[in-house]
Design a protein around this motif. Sequence first.
Motif, PDB file in Angstrom:
ATOM      1  N   PRO A   6     -34.603 -27.615 -13.929  1.00  0.00           N
ATOM      2  CA  PRO A   6     -34.911 -26.393 -13.186  1.00  0.00           C
ATOM      3  C   PRO A   6     -36.393 -26.048 -13.309  1.00  0.00           C
TER       4      PRO A   6
ATOM      5  N   GLU B 255     -34.091 -26.982  -5.460  1.00  0.00           N
ATOM      6  CA  GLU B 255     -32.635 -26.943  -5.622  1.00  0.00           C
ATOM      7  C   GLU B 255     -32.098 -28.284  -6.124  1.00  0.00           C
ATOM      8  N   LYS B 256     -32.585 -29.386  -5.533  1.00  0.00           N
ATOM      9  CA  LYS B 256     -32.136 -30.734  -5.937  1.00  0.00           C
ATOM     10  C   LYS B 256     -32.555 -31.026  -7.379  1.00  0.00           C
TER      11      LYS B 256
ATOM     12  N   ALA C 100     -32.903 -28.802  -9.747  1.00  0.00           N
ATOM     13  CA  ALA C 100     -32.024 -28.016 -10.608  1.00  0.00           C
ATOM     14  C   ALA C 100     -30.674 -28.711 -10.758  1.00  0.00           C
ATOM     15  N   GLU C 101     -30.166 -29.271  -9.674  1.00  0.00           N
ATOM     16  CA  GLU C 101     -28.904 -30.017  -9.728  1.00  0.00           C
ATOM     17  C   GLU C 101     -29.045 -31.266 -10.597  1.00  0.00           C
ATOM     18  N   HIS C 102     -30.240 -31.816 -10.595  1.00  0.00           N
ATOM     19  CA  HIS C 102     -30.539 -33.046 -11.347  1.00  0.00           C
ATOM     20  C   HIS C 102     -30.818 -32.759 -12.822  1.00  0.00           C
ATOM     21  N   GLY C 103     -30.844 -31.467 -13.192  1.00  0.00           N
ATOM     22  CA  GLY C 103     -31.034 -31.096 -14.597  1.00  0.00           C
ATOM     23  C   GLY C 103     -32.444 -30.695 -14.964  1.00  0.00           C
TER      24      GLY C 103
ATOM     25  N   GLU D 271     -35.715 -26.735  -1.051  1.00  0.00           N
ATOM     26  CA  GLU D 271     -34.639 -27.725  -1.146  1.00  0.00           C
ATOM     27  C   GLU D 271     -34.913 -28.699  -2.286  1.00  0.00           C
TER      28      GLU D 271
END
Length: 128
Positions: free
Chosen positions: A96, A88-89, A91-94, A85
């Motif tokens: 990866p 994933e967060k 990656a969403e935050h830029g 998780e």
Amino acid sequence: MARALSQDLRDRVVSSIESGLSCRRAAARFGVGVATAIRWRQLALRHGRAIAKPQGGDRLSGRIEAQAGFILALVEEQGDITLAEIQEKLAEHGTPVGIGTVWRFFARHRITRKKRPGTLSSRTAPTS
């Protein structure tokens, strides 16, 4: 990866080439490869001296360390968040990163992620 050869050897090879020895003869004289002598000569011509590049060390953890505040806030906000998780967060935050990178981040910061309590020890006598 092999160790870098000494700066003294590099300087001696380059100076012998500059004093008139061919790259092949200098390589044979000092026991290094011909390509190595040529490369050192090119480095000396370009930069003034054939200095080895730094070797080893961690060059990649800076990306995740820059997000340390974000990660620690996630852990504090949601105590039972998994590494996947968090990945994933990020990656969403830029940012990866791999799951191993997240795991090493927690290991470096001595943060444990055990999700369940340890099992209780048995009350019966030990067997012999």
